[in-house]
Design a protein around this motif. Structure first.
Motif, PDB file in Angstrom:
ATOM      1  N   LYS A 148       0.844  -1.203   0.000  1.00 47.02           N
ATOM      2  CA  LYS A 148       0.000   0.000   0.000  1.00 47.02           C
ATOM      3  C   LYS A 148       0.877   1.249   0.000  1.00 47.02           C
ATOM      4  CE  LYS A 148      -3.853  -1.583   2.947  1.00 47.02           C
ATOM      5  NZ  LYS A 148      -4.472  -1.331   4.253  1.00 47.02           N
ATOM      6  N   ALA A 149       1.863   1.244   0.893  1.00 48.16           N
ATOM      7  CA  ALA A 149       2.698   2.448   1.055  1.00 48.16           C
ATOM      8  C   ALA A 149       3.514   2.731  -0.202  1.00 48.16           C
ATOM      9  CB  ALA A 149       3.612   2.278   2.272  1.00 48.16           C
ATOM     10  N   VAL A 150       4.080   1.691  -0.818  1.00 51.31           N
ATOM     11  CA  VAL A 150       4.879   1.912  -2.030  1.00 51.31           C
ATOM     12  C   VAL A 150       3.982   2.436  -3.152  1.00 51.31           C
ATOM     13  CG1 VAL A 150       6.213   0.747  -3.843  1.00 51.31           C
ATOM     14  CG2 VAL A 150       6.724   0.281  -1.436  1.00 51.31           C
ATOM     15  N   SER A 151       2.780   1.883  -3.280  1.00 53.23           N
ATOM     16  CA  SER A 151       1.893   2.347  -4.355  1.00 53.23           C
ATOM     17  C   SER A 151       1.528   3.825  -4.153  1.00 53.23           C
ATOM     18  CB  SER A 151       0.639   1.478  -4.447  1.00 53.23           C
ATOM     19  OG  SER A 151      -0.204   1.717  -3.347  1.00 53.23           O
TER      20      SER A 151
ATOM     21  N   LEU B 158      -3.213  13.022   4.673  1.00 53.03           N
ATOM     22  CA  LEU B 158      -2.126  13.902   4.222  1.00 53.03           C
ATOM     23  C   LEU B 158      -1.721  13.593   2.777  1.00 53.03           C
ATOM     24  CD1 LEU B 158       0.054  13.702   7.480  1.00 53.03           C
ATOM     25  CD2 LEU B 158      -1.541  15.513   6.815  1.00 53.03           C
ATOM     26  N   ILE B 159      -2.110  12.407   2.309  1.00 55.08           N
ATOM     27  CA  ILE B 159      -1.769  11.997   0.939  1.00 55.08           C
ATOM     28  C   ILE B 159      -2.589  12.833  -0.056  1.00 55.08           C
ATOM     29  CG2 ILE B 159      -1.966  10.074  -0.701  1.00 55.08           C
ATOM     30  CD1 ILE B 159       0.077   9.228   1.245  1.00 55.08           C
ATOM     31  N   LYS B 160      -1.903  13.351  -1.090  1.00 54.16           N
ATOM     32  CA  LYS B 160      -2.593  14.256  -2.024  1.00 54.16           C
ATOM     33  C   LYS B 160      -3.021  13.562  -3.317  1.00 54.16           C
ATOM     34  CE  LYS B 160      -2.225  18.089   0.361  1.00 54.16           C
ATOM     35  NZ  LYS B 160      -2.140  17.378   1.621  1.00 54.16           N
ATOM     36  N   ASN B 161      -2.176  12.656  -3.818  1.00 53.53           N
ATOM     37  CA  ASN B 161      -2.436  12.072  -5.139  1.00 53.53           C
ATOM     38  C   ASN B 161      -2.843  10.603  -5.043  1.00 53.53           C
ATOM     39  OD1 ASN B 161      -1.462  14.490  -6.332  1.00 53.53           O
ATOM     40  ND2 ASN B 161       0.618  13.774  -5.904  1.00 53.53           N
ATOM     41  N   PRO B 162      -3.735  10.164  -5.926  1.00 51.58           N
ATOM     42  CA  PRO B 162      -4.123   8.749  -5.936  1.00 51.58           C
ATOM     43  C   PRO B 162      -2.908   7.843  -6.142  1.00 51.58           C
ATOM     44  CG  PRO B 162      -5.494  10.025  -7.457  1.00 51.58           C
ATOM     45  CD  PRO B 162      -4.424  10.944  -6.967  1.00 51.58           C
ATOM     46  N   ALA B 163      -2.980   6.661  -5.578  1.00 53.73           N
ATOM     47  CA  ALA B 163      -1.876   5.694  -5.694  1.00 53.73           C
ATOM     48  C   ALA B 163      -1.919   5.000  -7.047  1.00 53.73           C
ATOM     49  CB  ALA B 163      -2.018   4.652  -4.598  1.00 53.73           C
TER      50      ALA B 163
ATOM     51  N   SER C 122      -8.386  -2.211   5.253  1.00 50.22           N
ATOM     52  CA  SER C 122      -8.297  -0.943   5.989  1.00 50.22           C
ATOM     53  C   SER C 122      -7.776   0.206   5.131  1.00 50.22           C
ATOM     54  CB  SER C 122      -7.397  -1.110   7.213  1.00 50.22           C
ATOM     55  OG  SER C 122      -6.060  -1.173   6.786  1.00 50.22           O
ATOM     56  N   ARG C 123      -7.993   1.428   5.602  1.00 46.77           N
ATOM     57  CA  ARG C 123      -7.524   2.598   4.853  1.00 46.77           C
ATOM     58  C   ARG C 123      -6.201   3.126   5.432  1.00 46.77           C
ATOM     59  NH1 ARG C 123      -8.906   7.789   6.650  1.00 46.77           N
ATOM     60  NH2 ARG C 123      -9.697   8.605   4.691  1.00 46.77           N
ATOM     61  N   THR C 124      -5.418   2.199   5.992  1.00 51.96           N
ATOM     62  CA  THR C 124      -4.134   2.628   6.539  1.00 51.96           C
ATOM     63  C   THR C 124      -3.017   1.668   6.153  1.00 51.96           C
ATOM     64  OG1 THR C 124      -2.981   3.310   8.559  1.00 51.96           O
ATOM     65  CG2 THR C 124      -4.497   1.471   8.785  1.00 51.96           C
TER      66      THR C 124
ATOM     67  N   ASN D 143      -2.925   7.097   6.586  1.00 50.36           N
ATOM     68  CA  ASN D 143      -4.381   6.902   6.567  1.00 50.36           C
ATOM     69  C   ASN D 143      -4.998   7.783   5.491  1.00 50.36           C
ATOM     70  OD1 ASN D 143      -5.177   5.477   9.393  1.00 50.36           O
ATOM     71  ND2 ASN D 143      -3.428   6.836   9.694  1.00 50.36           N
ATOM     72  N   SER D 144      -5.613   7.166   4.509  1.00 47.72           N
ATOM     73  CA  SER D 144      -6.298   7.965   3.482  1.00 47.72           C
ATOM     74  C   SER D 144      -7.191   7.069   2.644  1.00 47.72           C
ATOM     75  CB  SER D 144      -5.280   8.655   2.566  1.00 47.72           C
ATOM     76  OG  SER D 144      -4.817   7.764   1.577  1.00 47.72           O
ATOM     77  N   ASP D 145      -8.086   7.675   1.902  1.00 48.90           N
ATOM     78  CA  ASP D 145      -8.922   6.894   0.992  1.00 48.90           C
ATOM     79  C   ASP D 145      -8.077   6.273  -0.126  1.00 48.90           C
ATOM     80  OD1 ASP D 145     -11.258   7.221   2.321  1.00 48.90           O
ATOM     81  OD2 ASP D 145     -12.098   8.748   0.993  1.00 48.90           O
ATOM     82  N   PHE D 146      -6.965   6.940  -0.468  1.00 50.19           N
ATOM     83  CA  PHE D 146      -6.109   6.418  -1.540  1.00 50.19           C
ATOM     84  C   PHE D 146      -5.351   5.166  -1.104  1.00 50.19           C
ATOM     85  CE2 PHE D 146      -5.929  11.150  -2.483  1.00 50.19           C
ATOM     86  CZ  PHE D 146      -6.886  11.089  -3.488  1.00 50.19           C
ATOM     87  N   THR D 147      -5.263   4.969   0.224  1.00 48.94           N
ATOM     88  CA  THR D 147      -4.480   3.836   0.734  1.00 48.94           C
ATOM     89  C   THR D 147      -5.161   2.501   0.441  1.00 48.94           C
ATOM     90  OG1 THR D 147      -3.804   5.307   2.528  1.00 48.94           O
ATOM     91  CG2 THR D 147      -3.294   2.986   2.813  1.00 48.94           C
ATOM     92  N   LEU D 148      -6.484   2.511   0.427  1.00 49.30           N
ATOM     93  CA  LEU D 148      -7.233   1.260   0.238  1.00 49.30           C
ATOM     94  C   LEU D 148      -6.834   0.529  -1.035  1.00 49.30           C
ATOM     95  CD1 LEU D 148     -10.610   2.760   1.210  1.00 49.30           C
ATOM     96  CD2 LEU D 148      -9.886   0.534   2.065  1.00 49.30           C
TER      97      LEU D 148
END
Ligand code: NAD
Ligand code: ZN
Length: 359
Positions: free
Chosen positions: A106-109, A126-131, A148-150, A163-168
Motif C-alpha cells: 500500500k505504502a509503495v503504491s 495527508l496523501i494528495k495524489n491517488p496511488a 483498511s484505509r491505513t 491513513n487515506s482513501d487512496f491507501t485502500l
C-alpha cells in the motif's frame, strides 16, 4: 458529520482463487511494455507459491523481509528501487504476505505518486495524489490490512499509518489456501489481532450498528475457529479478518492497541504478539474478552513469548507512554470523552509495568 468511507472495490474469495490473479491483472496492463511490481514476503522464496506468481516480461518481483515491521525508510528504499527499475510508473503493485507485506505494498503504491518521504504522510488524509493500482493478497489472517484505509509504518518519530482513501487496495484476493504454512503461534497471534479488534470495537463508545454488525459476525467466527476448531477454519478466519477490519473502519480500536503501539515503537514487539501481551493484562477493562482470550490460549497451548521485553528501563516505559498517549481516538473510544481523567499518565505507566513484568 458522518464520515464517507471508501471501501475496496473488487474482492475475489475462495480456495484456489489465487489462480485467477493473472487474468485480473491482464485487464490492468495498460500497454505492451507496462509492468507490474510484486512485493512478496520472502518466507515464500523456496515455496511452491513462487512458481504460481504470474510474473510476465518486464514485471518486477521483489522479495520483502518482514522480520521487522515496516519502516518509512524501507518504504522509501523500495519506492526508489521501483522508480529506478524502468524510469516510469508500473501499472500495478501487488502485495503478497501478511499485514506487514500488505502495508508495504500500500505504502509503495502511494509513494510512487506522492513526492518526498513516506514519513511526511504519517497521519490522517495527508496523501494528495491517488496511488498506483494496488492489490492485497493475505497469506496470514487477522490484521484486516486487506480492507483498511491505513498502511502502518514506524518512522523516525512515531509508529503511525498513512491513513487515506487512496491507501485502500483496489482489489483483494482472499484465498485461504495461502495461509496453510503459517506457524501455529503466528497463526494464533495474528488471529488474536482480529479477536481484539472485535472486542475493542464492540465495547467502545464509538459503537454503531454498522460496526456492531461486522464485529459480531467476526467475533463469532473467531470463536468457531479458536474455541470450536470448526471445519474450514482457514476460510472462517480469513472472513473474520475482513469483517473485523470492516468493524473498526467505522469505530475504533482501544486500550490494547494503544499500548501495543508503544511496545512496538520502543521495543520492536510485533503487532500480534504485542496485542496478546497487552490484552493479557487488561481484564479490568475487557473482562469477558480477556477471559475468553485465556481460554483460547489454553486450548491451543500457546505461550506468550516475552522476547524483546528484557530489562526494560523506566525511561523506556516513559517513552512507551509517550507513544500510547498520542493515540487519543483509541482512548476516547475505550473510555469516553473524559479519558484523560480516567487514564492519567501514571495509570498508563502502571499498565506498561504490568505488561513488562508479565501480568
Ligand atoms: P506479518 O506480516 O508481520 O508476518 C508475521 C510472520 O509470518 C512473518 O515472519 C512472515 O514471514 C510470516 N508469514 C506470513 N505468511 C506466512 C505463510 N503463509 N506461511 C508462513 N509464514 C508466513 O504479520 P501480521 O500479523 O499479518 O502483520 C502485522 C503487521 O500488520 C504489523 O506491521 C502491523 O502494524 C500491521 N497491521 C496493519 C493493519 C492495517 O490496517 N494496515 C492492521 C493491523 C496490523
Ligand atoms: Zn490490530
Amino acid at each position: 458529520m458522518f464520515r464517507n468511507f471508501k471501501t475496496v472495490s473488487h474482492v475475489i474469495f475462495g480456495r484456489g482463487c489465487f489462480a485467477q490473479l493473472s487474468e485480473i491483472l491482464s485487464d490492468r496492463r495498460k500497454s505492451k511494455d507496462g509492468f507490474m511490481v510484486f512485493l512478496v514476503d520472502d518466507v515464500f522464496t523456496e515455496k511452491p507459491l513462487k512458481e504460481r506468481i504470474p510474473v510476465k516480461g518486464g514485471d518486477l518481483l521483489i522479495w520483502v523481509n518482514v522480520d521487522h515491521e515496516p519502516t518509512t525508510q524501507y518504504v522509501d528504499d523500495l519506492t526508489l528501487q521501483v522508480k529506478n527499475a524502468q524510469n516510469r510508473l508500473p501499472d500495478g503493485v501487488i502485495g503478497i504476505g501478511g499485514g506487514s507485506t500488505m502495508d508495504l505494498a500500500k505504502a509503495v503504491s502511494l509513494m510512487l505518486t506522492n513526492p518526498g518521504s513516506s514519513a511526511d504522510y504519517q497521519g490522517w488524509d495527508l496523501i494528495k495524489n491517488p496511488a498506483v493500482y494496488h492489490v492485497g493478497i493475505p497469506t496470514l489472517s487477522g490484521t484486516g490490512a486487506e480492507v483498511s484505509r491505513t498502511a502502518v509504518l514506524s518512522g523516525p518519530e512515531k509508529k503511525l499509518g498513512l491513513n487515506s482513501d487512496f491507501t485502500l487496495f483496489d482489489q483483494m484476493v482472499l484465498d485461504s489456501e495461502l495461509t496453510a504454512g503459517v506457524p501455529k503461534a503466528q497463526y494464533f497471534y495474528t488471529g488474536m489481532d482480529c479477536y481484539v479488534h472485535c472486542v475493542e470495537s464492540l465495547s467502545g463508545t464509538y459503537l454503531n450498528a454498522f460496526s456492531e454488525a461486522h464485529g459480531k459476525k467476526a467475533i463469532e467466527l473467531c470463536r468457531e475457529v479458536f474455541l470450536e476448531g470448526a471445519p474450514d477454519s482457514d476460510d472462517k478466519l480469513m472472513m473474520a479478518s475482513y469483517m473485523g477490519g470492516m468493524s473498526i473502519v467505522y469505530s475504533q480500536v482501544g486500550i490494547c492497541h494503544a499500548l501495543s503501539y508503544g511496545l512496538a515503537f520502543v521495543r520492536g514487539i510485533h503487532h500480534g504478539i504485542g496485542n496478546c501481551l497487552a490484552f493479557d493484562c487488561l481484564e479490568a477493562y475487557y473482562p469477558e474478552g480477556v477471559r475468553e482470550f485465556h481460554q483460547m490460549m489454553e486450548k491451543h497451548d500457546i505461550p506468550l513469548s516475552r522476547k524483546g521485553l528484557e530489562n526494560v528501563s523506566p525511561e523506556e516505559v516513559d517513552r512507551m507512554v509517550d507513544v500510547a498517549v498520542t493515540l487519543a481516538p483509541l482512548w476516547e473510544n475505550a473510555l469516553g470523552p473524559d479519558w484523560q481523567r480516567k487514564m492519567p499518565r501514571e495509570k498508563m505507566k502502571k499498565l506498561y509495568e504490568e505488561i513488562v513484568a508479565g501480568g
